[in-house]
Design an enzyme around this catalytic site. Structure first.
Site, PDB file in Angstrom:
ATOM      1  N   TYR A  79       0.830  -1.196   0.000  1.00  0.00           N
ATOM      2  CA  TYR A  79       0.000   0.000   0.000  1.00  0.00           C
ATOM      3  C   TYR A  79       0.876   1.261   0.000  1.00  0.00           C
ATOM      4  O   TYR A  79       1.975   1.275   0.563  1.00  0.00           O
ATOM      5  CB  TYR A  79      -0.917   0.037   1.220  1.00  0.00           C
ATOM      6  CG  TYR A  79      -2.102  -0.890   1.165  1.00  0.00           C
ATOM      7  CD1 TYR A  79      -2.338  -1.714   0.071  1.00  0.00           C
ATOM      8  CD2 TYR A  79      -2.999  -0.936   2.231  1.00  0.00           C
ATOM      9  CE1 TYR A  79      -3.435  -2.565   0.038  1.00  0.00           C
ATOM     10  CE2 TYR A  79      -4.100  -1.783   2.209  1.00  0.00           C
ATOM     11  CZ  TYR A  79      -4.312  -2.597   1.118  1.00  0.00           C
ATOM     12  OH  TYR A  79      -5.395  -3.439   1.097  1.00  0.00           O
TER      13      TYR A  79
ATOM     14  N   SER B   3     -13.994  -3.462   0.469  1.00  0.00           N
ATOM     15  CA  SER B   3     -14.798  -2.725  -0.514  1.00  0.00           C
ATOM     16  C   SER B   3     -16.295  -2.978  -0.311  1.00  0.00           C
ATOM     17  O   SER B   3     -17.001  -3.377  -1.238  1.00  0.00           O
ATOM     18  CB  SER B   3     -14.392  -3.092  -1.951  1.00  0.00           C
ATOM     19  OG  SER B   3     -14.876  -2.140  -2.876  1.00  0.00           O
ATOM     20  N   PRO B   4     -16.810  -2.731   0.898  1.00  0.00           N
ATOM     21  CA  PRO B   4     -18.220  -3.010   1.164  1.00  0.00           C
ATOM     22  C   PRO B   4     -19.178  -2.153   0.349  1.00  0.00           C
ATOM     23  O   PRO B   4     -20.353  -2.505   0.205  1.00  0.00           O
ATOM     24  CB  PRO B   4     -18.358  -2.724   2.662  1.00  0.00           C
ATOM     25  CG  PRO B   4     -17.252  -1.772   2.970  1.00  0.00           C
ATOM     26  CD  PRO B   4     -16.115  -2.196   2.089  1.00  0.00           C
TER      27      PRO B   4
ATOM     28  N   GLY C   9     -16.246   0.164  -4.086  1.00  0.00           N
ATOM     29  CA  GLY C   9     -15.502   1.308  -4.589  1.00  0.00           C
ATOM     30  C   GLY C   9     -16.319   2.576  -4.703  1.00  0.00           C
ATOM     31  O   GLY C   9     -15.946   3.492  -5.447  1.00  0.00           O
TER      32      GLY C   9
ATOM     33  N   LEU D 100     -19.672   2.538  -5.536  1.00  0.00           N
ATOM     34  CA  LEU D 100     -20.866   2.289  -6.346  1.00  0.00           C
ATOM     35  C   LEU D 100     -22.137   2.353  -5.505  1.00  0.00           C
ATOM     36  O   LEU D 100     -23.173   2.863  -5.954  1.00  0.00           O
ATOM     37  CB  LEU D 100     -20.756   0.905  -7.005  1.00  0.00           C
ATOM     38  CG  LEU D 100     -21.941   0.475  -7.868  1.00  0.00           C
ATOM     39  CD1 LEU D 100     -21.940   1.228  -9.187  1.00  0.00           C
ATOM     40  CD2 LEU D 100     -21.908  -1.043  -8.115  1.00  0.00           C
ATOM     41  N   LEU D 101     -22.059   1.847  -4.262  1.00  0.00           N
ATOM     42  CA  LEU D 101     -23.229   1.765  -3.392  1.00  0.00           C
ATOM     43  C   LEU D 101     -23.296   2.926  -2.397  1.00  0.00           C
ATOM     44  O   LEU D 101     -24.085   2.891  -1.460  1.00  0.00           O
ATOM     45  CB  LEU D 101     -23.200   0.431  -2.632  1.00  0.00           C
ATOM     46  CG  LEU D 101     -23.179  -0.811  -3.537  1.00  0.00           C
ATOM     47  CD1 LEU D 101     -22.786  -2.050  -2.743  1.00  0.00           C
ATOM     48  CD2 LEU D 101     -24.537  -0.996  -4.194  1.00  0.00           C
TER      49      LEU D 101
END
Length: 336
Positions: free
Chosen positions: A61, A219-220, A223, A225-226
């Site tokens: 990272y 990524s719950p 990214g 989208l939700l």
């Protein structure tokens, strides 16, 4: 502190271990490039002050600056106030390429041990609480992997071993090999799991439950989208949600996402809180890895934990994002 922390619901056991971690895990993938070091320190302080004791990173990272940068940021934060180290459950990962060198990647015994030593130096600590295999390595036998991990545990440099991005059968193979060596083996699995990606319900989640392995979804919000991507785009506020997997998924899921954001508005809830609350409620999920860029993102996660979805809200959301097949574990999910 969040109400979840006040009544003891914020901290749970990590799988079959006695180690207790917060149900929200502070992911640090955005540290470096998206979040500068002063803001990263503020996020870590805010998380710890609100009962989040679980911090997740990886040796690669920070690649937008250079690989290893994020561990260095965390290390400087830890050493600036040494008492923090005992408060934090620190997780990092090994396996992804760290350079062009042929042996600077994967899960060979040489790389596992050398990478651990390098992570310890960057993190400024004597031990890693959870050392995770970033991906399965088909070229490394489980005897080789476990021999290396046993050495690190015996030396006191690693407390527990976890996995990330494994298939259900990888988890079973790893655990059976560890059992044969009388070693604890894998205690946690990080996987991509959210409303838009429910495939882990088929085999990975059942395998994790069978072996007492904690599930840590990453990524719950897929990214961003939700997290209200359409509204944010219209307002010119889409940062991460306008890129990567969120942008790619939006091309095929725009209609579903439009209905999702409309439904969240009917609930009177923010889309990000709805998406997080759904993941947090899933059977077998221990801690949800978030990648905040602001303290408001941490607040959203804690509020989602404190405000679970009702059965009716869950049912309506799952009409938009149905499970794979008939739902549940394979092979029953495929039976007619």
């Amino acid at each position: 502190m969040s109400g979840a922390g006040g009544d003891g619901r914020l901290h749970v056991r990590l799988g079959r271990t006695a180690l207790r971690v917060s149900r929200v895990c502070l992911g640090t993938v955005n540290f470096g490039g998206r979040v500068a070091e002063p803001e990263a320190r503020e996020l870590m302080d805010h998380a710890l002050d609100n009962g989040i004791n679980f911090v997740d990173t990886a040796n690669m990272y920070g690649w937008r600056e250079y690989k290893g940068y994020t561990e260095e940021v965390i290390g400087r934060w830890l050493t600036s106030r040494p008492a923090r180290r005992d408060q934090v459950v620190l997780a990092t990962k090994v396996g992804n390429p760290m350079s062009e060198g042929v042996n600077e990647q994967g899960l060979s015994a040489r790389h596992i041990i050398a990478a651990c030593e390098a992570s310890l130096r960057r993190l400024g600590t004597d031990w890693i609480d959870l050392y995770q295999m970033h991906h399965v390595d088909r070229d490394a036998s489980w005897d080789e992997v476990w021999q290396a991990m046993e050495i690190l545990v015996q030396q006191g440099k690693v407390r527990y071993v976890g996995s990330s991005n494994f298939a259900g059968w990888d988890l079973a193979a790893a655990q059976e090999a560890a059992r044969a060596r009388h070693f604890l083996g894998v205690v946690s699995e990080q996987c991509l799991y959210n409303l838009a990606v429910r495939q882990p319900e088929l085999e990975l989640l059942p395998a994790a439950r069978a072996y007492g392995v904690a599930v840590l979804p990453w990524s719950p919000l897929h990214g961003g989208l939700l997290g209200g991507v359409l509204r944010k785009t219209a307002e010119g506020r889409a940062v991460k949600s306008g890129q990567g997997r969120a942008a790619a998924a939006l091309e095929t899921m725009r209609g579903t996402i439009e209905r999702y954001e409309e439904l969240c508005a009917q609930f009177g809830r923010d889309p990000a809180q709805v998406g997080l609350a759904w993941v947090m409620s899933r059977p077998g999920v221990t801690s949800t890895v978030i990648g905040p860029r602001t303290t408001a993102h941490i607040k959203d996660a804690l509020q989602a934990l404190d405000s679970p979805l009702s059965d009716e809200e869950t049912a309506r959301i799952e009409e938009l994002f149905p499970p794979v097949g008939h739902g549940g574990a394979a092979p029953d999910a495929w039976l007619t």
